[in-house]
Design an enzyme around this catalytic site. Sequence first.
Site, short mmCIF file in Angstrom:
data_model
loop_
_atom_site.label_atom_id
_atom_site.label_comp_id
_atom_site.label_asym_id
_atom_site.label_seq_id
_atom_site.Cartn_x
_atom_site.Cartn_y
_atom_site.Cartn_z
N TYR A 199 82.38 71.82 16.51
CA TYR A 199 82.85 71.05 17.66
C TYR A 199 82.48 69.58 17.51
O TYR A 199 81.65 69.20 16.68
CB TYR A 199 82.29 71.61 18.97
CG TYR A 199 80.85 71.23 19.27
CD1 TYR A 199 80.54 70.23 20.19
CD2 TYR A 199 79.79 71.87 18.63
CE1 TYR A 199 79.23 69.89 20.47
CE2 TYR A 199 78.47 71.55 18.91
CZ TYR A 199 78.20 70.55 19.82
OH TYR A 199 76.89 70.20 20.09
N LYS A 234 77.82 70.65 12.59
CA LYS A 234 77.88 70.66 14.06
C LYS A 234 78.60 71.93 14.54
O LYS A 234 79.78 71.90 14.92
CB LYS A 234 78.56 69.40 14.59
CG LYS A 234 78.31 69.14 16.08
CD LYS A 234 78.83 67.78 16.48
CE LYS A 234 78.65 67.51 17.97
NZ LYS A 234 77.24 67.36 18.37
N GLU A 257 64.56 66.68 15.94
CA GLU A 257 65.50 65.98 16.82
C GLU A 257 65.37 66.55 18.22
O GLU A 257 64.57 67.45 18.47
CB GLU A 257 66.93 66.13 16.31
CG GLU A 257 67.39 67.57 16.11
CD GLU A 257 68.71 67.67 15.34
OE1 GLU A 257 69.45 66.67 15.26
OE2 GLU A 257 69.00 68.77 14.84
N LEU A 297 71.13 66.83 12.74
CA LEU A 297 72.54 66.46 12.84
C LEU A 297 72.70 65.00 12.42
O LEU A 297 71.90 64.15 12.80
CB LEU A 297 73.04 66.66 14.27
CG LEU A 297 74.52 66.37 14.49
CD1 LEU A 297 75.37 67.41 13.78
CD2 LEU A 297 74.84 66.35 15.98
#
Length: 287
Positions: A33, A151, A183, A207
């Site tokens: 996504y 992702k 993260e 990411l």
Amino acid sequence: MSRIVYVNGDYVPEAEARVSVFDRGFLMADGVYEVTSVLGGKLIDFAGHAARLARSLNELQMAAPVSDADLLAIHRELVARNGLVDGMVYLQITRGNPGDRAFLWPDPALVPSTLVMFTQSTPDLANNPQAKTGIRVISIDDIRWGRRDIKTVQLLYPSMGKMMAKAAGVDDAWLVEDGFVTEGTSNNTYIVKGGQIITRQLGNDILHGITRAAVLRFAREAQMEVVERAFTVAEAKAADEAFITSASAFVTPVVEMDGVAIGTGKPGKVATRLREIYLDESRKLAV
């Protein structure tokens, strides 16, 4: 008024949108996504999101259902049909509907990918009050799979992390592996110490944030010192300031971690300035 959403080539009212129960996104979380922010009716950093989408698809050997040009046209059409001023466009591509549940991937020449998209309206998105107050976070163990650079729609643990933060009475969680921050649940993380902006280097464990890339570029252009390396929880708590970046949060200060105030306990000058620069420059480049 009902939103108009996009499902496999059709623009339909959200109440009429349908995806098969055999779709692998539903059964296997076999999908990727992207979320692109919209300010003033224009898309922020679309090219970056399209490039990362292509990378995610390639890493999972998943077919792209449309070209980049068509993808941009669909985004713009959804923004127009929904009268979106400020908010986001959500895009999801899955490996499609093979007609039954099976672990092996279907042949992409026989089973087309599924593409769904919809808008989310967030009036005055760029003026989120948290930008002025900052957010508070807790640290939690990072127990996700090893390919966090893709992702995917596998967002169960990030959702659990946000629920842990809510239960603790704070805003979000930072994920920690071997003592080092990887993260946030849905964002990249940074600290500022001695004038240096420190953020974890790119790799499979985080990411590759589109907002991250833009913010670091703008920071360097503004003659700020950027250091890409892992930092510890202890370093974060002892930092002069901290912040996160994401497509929807832009640059948002972090003022507390695990109950410990970071810096003065208020948004710092670096994060505040970077947010101003990012929003100004991104609006100029918006499509």
